[in-house]
Scaffold this motif. Structure first.
Motif, PDB file in Angstrom:
ATOM      1  N   ASN A 135       0.821  -1.226   0.000  1.00 38.44           N
ATOM      2  CA  ASN A 135       0.000   0.000   0.000  1.00 38.44           C
ATOM      3  C   ASN A 135       0.844   1.261   0.000  1.00 38.44           C
ATOM      4  OD1 ASN A 135      -2.420  -1.386  -0.138  1.00 38.44           O
ATOM      5  ND2 ASN A 135      -2.642  -1.497   2.078  1.00 38.44           N
ATOM      6  N   LYS A 136       1.927   1.248   0.771  1.00 35.54           N
ATOM      7  CA  LYS A 136       2.815   2.419   0.797  1.00 35.54           C
ATOM      8  C   LYS A 136       3.472   2.617  -0.572  1.00 35.54           C
ATOM      9  CE  LYS A 136       6.595   4.543   3.330  1.00 35.54           C
ATOM     10  NZ  LYS A 136       7.575   4.418   4.410  1.00 35.54           N
ATOM     11  N   SER A 165       0.862   4.029  -3.056  1.00 32.99           N
ATOM     12  CA  SER A 165       0.634   5.456  -2.773  1.00 32.99           C
ATOM     13  C   SER A 165       1.788   6.313  -3.282  1.00 32.99           C
ATOM     14  CB  SER A 165       0.461   5.681  -1.267  1.00 32.99           C
ATOM     15  OG  SER A 165      -0.712   5.077  -0.816  1.00 32.99           O
ATOM     16  N   LYS A 214      -2.738  -3.688  -8.897  1.00 38.87           N
ATOM     17  CA  LYS A 214      -2.330  -4.543  -7.778  1.00 38.87           C
ATOM     18  C   LYS A 214      -2.970  -5.921  -7.929  1.00 38.87           C
ATOM     19  CE  LYS A 214      -3.089  -4.858  -2.792  1.00 38.87           C
ATOM     20  NZ  LYS A 214      -3.643  -4.184  -1.625  1.00 38.87           N
TER      21      LYS A 214
END
Length: 110
Positions: free
Chosen positions: A14-15, A18, A29
């Motif tokens: 997720n990081k 982002s 993803k």
């Protein structure tokens, strides 16, 4: 144009996504499972212009660091946990990323 396929640990996914989006990269993803330790990981697909490939790889390097993890050693199949076998713990290196860069002959966004 290139297709970057990055296989990363779930903890970093997720990081990473982002950070890629903040820099103007689009990505897709996919959930996947690794063979070693059967750990969950994420495969990220990203179409990138040739001149931005290194920029994206640097973002992946920055986010996806290797880490040490303590886990139980897997006993040989001839051992039985009932027979008093106590699994030993071992320290392994996990994380990081596996990155593939492939040329794209044709790209259409429909």
């Amino acid at each position: 144009m290139k297709m970057i396929t990055a296989i990363v640990q779930n903890d970093d996914a997720n990081k990473l996504i982002s950070s890629l989006r903040e820099k103007g990269f689009s990505c897709t993803k996919l959930s996947s499972t690794g063979g070693f330790l059967s750990s969950g990981n994420t495969t990220i697909l990203s179409g990138v212009d040739d001149d931005r490939v290194e920029e994206e790889i640097e973002i992946i390097r920055k986010i996806c660091k290797t880490k040490k993890k303590v886990t139980a050693a897997i006993p040989p199949s001839s051992f039985s946990t009932v027979g008093g076998y106590l699994p030993q713990t071992i320290e392994v290196t996990v994380g990081g990323a596996v990155v593939f860069v492939n040329s794209v002959d044709r790209f259409e966004k429909i």
